[in-house]
Enzyme design. Structure first.
Site, short mmCIF file in Angstrom:
data_model
loop_
_atom_site.label_atom_id
_atom_site.label_comp_id
_atom_site.label_asym_id
_atom_site.label_seq_id
_atom_site.Cartn_x
_atom_site.Cartn_y
_atom_site.Cartn_z
N GLU A 266 -16.78 -15.63 -1.53
CA GLU A 266 -15.80 -14.69 -0.96
C GLU A 266 -16.49 -13.52 -0.26
OE1 GLU A 266 -12.20 -15.66 -4.10
OE2 GLU A 266 -13.25 -13.75 -4.28
N ASN B 21 1.02 -8.34 -5.35
CA ASN B 21 0.42 -7.81 -6.58
C ASN B 21 -0.79 -6.90 -6.35
OD1 ASN B 21 -1.46 -9.77 -5.99
ND2 ASN B 21 -1.22 -10.89 -7.90
N TYR C 262 -7.92 -18.88 1.29
CA TYR C 262 -7.15 -19.39 0.16
C TYR C 262 -7.03 -20.92 0.18
CZ TYR C 262 -5.91 -14.66 -1.21
OH TYR C 262 -5.97 -13.36 -1.64
N HIS D 248 -6.69 -8.51 -5.08
CA HIS D 248 -7.31 -9.80 -5.39
C HIS D 248 -8.68 -9.49 -5.96
CE1 HIS D 248 -9.14 -13.81 -4.68
NE2 HIS D 248 -10.20 -13.09 -4.34
N LYS E 236 -4.62 -5.62 -1.12
CA LYS E 236 -3.70 -6.45 -0.33
C LYS E 236 -2.74 -5.62 0.53
CE LYS E 236 -3.78 -10.38 -3.54
NZ LYS E 236 -2.94 -11.27 -4.35
#
Length: 137
Positions: A126, A112, A49, A115, A9
């Site tokens: 994905e 975080n 998302y 993913h 990310k």
């Protein structure tokens, strides 16, 4: 052999820890069969998302995921999905085991670091979102 998707990310890309995260995958028997660095548009992030569209954090998630480049990676190996999820650690880095990617590189539950696909079915979806057949080896 299983395949799964991992995304490094924007927060981890900005910290310049791409190589360290990739090293974790490779050191744990996962092979990289596709990799690209991209900047998601609002449309792209919203589509990726979409499953979270009605959740209160959706707008912030899209804003975060478009705040800088990401690195999308197809990982392959035995039990690739479970292995990747174990390497990532808990979604909240404060709850992640020491030595996991999130414990070592994430700032908070929103930023975080990575993913990972949550099921083999979603992994296929994905992977197809980010990669064409000609981009994988």
């Amino acid at each position: 052999m299983e395949q799964t998707l991992s995304i490094i990310k924007p927060d981890a890309v900005a910290k310049n820890v791409i190589g360290k995260i990739i090293g974790r995958f490779e050191e744990n028997g996962l092979k990289i069969i596709g990799i690209k660095k991209v900047k998601l548009s609002t449309i792209d992030a919203s589509a990726f998302y979409a499953v979270h569209a009605k959740r209160p954090f959706f707008a912030d998630l899209v804003k975060f995921m478009t705040s800088g480049p990401i690195v999308a990676i197809i990982l392959e190996g035995e039990n690739a999905l479970a292995k990747n999820r174990e390497l990532m650690g808990a979604t909240n880095p404060k709850e992640a085991k020491a030595g996991t990617i999130r414990a070592d590189f994430a700032k908070n539950i929103d930023a975080n670091a990575v993913h990972g696909s949550d099921s083999l079915e979603n992994a296929k979806i994905e992977i197809n979102f980010f990669f064409s057949k000609r981009e994988t080896i």
